[in-house]
Write a protein that holds these residues in place. Structure first.
Motif, mmCIF file in Angstrom:
data_model
loop_
_atom_site.group_PDB
_atom_site.id
_atom_site.type_symbol
_atom_site.label_atom_id
_atom_site.label_comp_id
_atom_site.label_asym_id
_atom_site.label_seq_id
_atom_site.Cartn_x
_atom_site.Cartn_y
_atom_site.Cartn_z
ATOM 1 N N PHE A 71 -28.771 -65.752 53.115
ATOM 2 C CA PHE A 71 -29.305 -65.764 54.476
ATOM 3 C C PHE A 71 -28.512 -66.747 55.321
ATOM 4 O O PHE A 71 -28.354 -67.905 54.960
ATOM 5 C CB PHE A 71 -30.779 -66.180 54.467
ATOM 6 C CG PHE A 71 -31.387 -66.214 55.837
ATOM 7 C CD1 PHE A 71 -31.748 -65.039 56.472
ATOM 8 C CD2 PHE A 71 -31.590 -67.417 56.497
ATOM 9 C CE1 PHE A 71 -32.307 -65.054 57.740
ATOM 10 C CE2 PHE A 71 -32.142 -67.447 57.767
ATOM 11 C CZ PHE A 71 -32.505 -66.264 58.386
ATOM 12 N N THR A 72 -28.016 -66.254 56.453
ATOM 13 C CA THR A 72 -27.300 -67.095 57.397
ATOM 14 C C THR A 72 -27.944 -66.868 58.763
ATOM 15 O O THR A 72 -27.755 -65.814 59.368
ATOM 16 C CB THR A 72 -25.805 -66.716 57.444
ATOM 17 O OG1 THR A 72 -25.312 -66.637 56.116
ATOM 18 C CG2 THR A 72 -25.013 -67.727 58.226
ATOM 19 N N ALA A 73 -28.709 -67.852 59.215
ATOM 20 C CA ALA A 73 -29.440 -67.712 60.477
ATOM 21 C C ALA A 73 -28.502 -67.493 61.663
ATOM 22 O O ALA A 73 -28.865 -66.807 62.619
ATOM 23 C CB ALA A 73 -30.319 -68.933 60.718
ATOM 24 N N CYS A 74 -27.300 -68.047 61.601
ATOM 25 C CA CYS A 74 -26.370 -67.903 62.720
ATOM 26 C C CYS A 74 -25.575 -66.601 62.654
ATOM 27 O O CYS A 74 -24.781 -66.320 63.547
ATOM 28 C CB CYS A 74 -25.446 -69.111 62.817
ATOM 29 S SG CYS A 74 -24.449 -69.354 61.345
ATOM 30 N N ASP A 75 -25.777 -65.793 61.606
ATOM 31 C CA ASP A 75 -25.114 -64.492 61.510
ATOM 32 C C ASP A 75 -26.102 -63.449 60.994
ATOM 33 O O ASP A 75 -25.938 -62.873 59.925
ATOM 34 C CB ASP A 75 -23.885 -64.570 60.601
ATOM 35 C CG ASP A 75 -22.985 -63.346 60.741
ATOM 36 O OD1 ASP A 75 -23.308 -62.447 61.555
ATOM 37 O OD2 ASP A 75 -21.978 -63.285 60.022
ATOM 38 N N LEU A 76 -27.148 -63.211 61.785
ATOM 39 C CA LEU A 76 -28.180 -62.252 61.405
ATOM 40 C C LEU A 76 -27.663 -60.815 61.272
ATOM 41 O O LEU A 76 -28.152 -60.073 60.418
ATOM 42 C CB LEU A 76 -29.346 -62.306 62.390
ATOM 43 C CG LEU A 76 -30.199 -63.568 62.301
ATOM 44 C CD1 LEU A 76 -31.252 -63.572 63.402
ATOM 45 C CD2 LEU A 76 -30.848 -63.697 60.939
ATOM 46 N N PRO A 77 -26.682 -60.393 62.067
ATOM 47 C CA PRO A 77 -26.180 -59.031 61.869
ATOM 48 C C PRO A 77 -25.626 -58.814 60.455
ATOM 49 O O PRO A 77 -25.940 -57.801 59.810
ATOM 50 C CB PRO A 77 -25.080 -58.894 62.927
ATOM 51 C CG PRO A 77 -25.523 -59.820 64.020
ATOM 52 C CD PRO A 77 -26.109 -60.997 63.285
ATOM 53 N N GLU A 78 -24.836 -59.744 59.962
ATOM 54 C CA GLU A 78 -24.295 -59.582 58.600
ATOM 55 C C GLU A 78 -25.374 -59.754 57.540
ATOM 56 O O GLU A 78 -25.320 -59.128 56.487
ATOM 57 C CB GLU A 78 -23.126 -60.523 58.358
ATOM 58 C CG GLU A 78 -21.825 -59.999 58.899
ATOM 59 C CD GLU A 78 -21.483 -58.579 58.421
ATOM 60 O OE1 GLU A 78 -21.585 -58.294 57.203
ATOM 61 O OE2 GLU A 78 -21.130 -57.750 59.269
ATOM 62 N N TYR A 79 -26.361 -60.612 57.805
ATOM 63 C CA TYR A 79 -27.493 -60.721 56.875
ATOM 64 C C TYR A 79 -28.193 -59.371 56.766
ATOM 65 O O TYR A 79 -28.499 -58.906 55.666
ATOM 66 C CB TYR A 79 -28.470 -61.805 57.341
ATOM 67 C CG TYR A 79 -29.757 -61.809 56.549
ATOM 68 C CD1 TYR A 79 -29.769 -62.173 55.207
ATOM 69 C CD2 TYR A 79 -30.960 -61.427 57.139
ATOM 70 C CE1 TYR A 79 -30.944 -62.157 54.471
ATOM 71 C CE2 TYR A 79 -32.137 -61.420 56.407
ATOM 72 C CZ TYR A 79 -32.126 -61.782 55.079
ATOM 73 O OH TYR A 79 -33.294 -61.759 54.350
#
Length: 186
Positions: A71-79
């Motif tokens: 989980f990467t909050a700053c890259d929600l599209p890739e998550y």
């Protein structure tokens, strides 16, 4: 691996397949024991009753799923794309979660999901405060929207066309559309 551990592992795998296929009510301990090549009584010794066996299967898969998709909050599209990929590789997890909601929807959320969910919500709140990512939504709403979009093409969603249907997009097209949709949401 000890003999007991090997037997437990076979039982958990057989139970995973059984519960994913038939749900809690439809699953049969006899079939699980036969598939696992284990004595039926061992299921009760190791796991208690059928509901407790489902809990063990569900907890193992939910914990694995929640922890294996970074989980990467700053890259929600890739998550969202990674969740989509995970669900394609592990359809049994979606079926288990669907059965859980259908048969236990009146109960609280499973405790196993809370720590991972809470960590994601905290990370989203921090990213929103720092970078304004998706700031028009509360962290729980934003996470729900992203996950719902990532799960849009799962087999339990009767509104989506199967990938093999006439005019349906390829899996790669769907993943790309998902990533772009989440990017636009933000």
């Amino acid at each position: 691996m000890s003999r007991a551990d090997a037997t437990k592992a076979r039982i958990l795998q057989a139970a995973t397949d059984e519960f994913a296929t038939y749900g809690i009510a439809g699953a049969r301990v006899d079939r699980i024991a036969k598939t696992a090549e284990a004595n039926k009584n061992l299921i009760y010794v190791y796991f208690g009753n059928k509901d407790q066996l489902f809990d063990a299967v569900f907890d193992a898969h939910v914990t694995h799923g929640l922890n294996s998709v970074p989980f990467t909050a700053c890259d929600l599209p890739e998550y969202a794309g990674r969740v989509f990929d995970y669900c394609l590789r592990h359809p049994e997890v979606i079926r288990l979660a669907t059965w859980h909601r259908l048969e236990r929807g009146d109960r609280d959320d499973p405790a196993v999901a809370a720590p991972a969910r809470d960590a994601k919500l905290d990370a989203l709140a921090t990213a929103q405060d720092k970078d304004g990512i998706g700031a028009e939504f509360s962290p729980p709403t934003l996470l729900t929207l992203v996950l719902s979009m990532a799960l849009a093409w799962n087999p339990s969603n009767i509104t989506s066309l199967p990938a093999c249907s006439s005019g349906a997009e390829s899996t790669d097209d769907r993943r790309s559309a998902l990533v772009e949709a989440v990017r636009r949401l933000l």
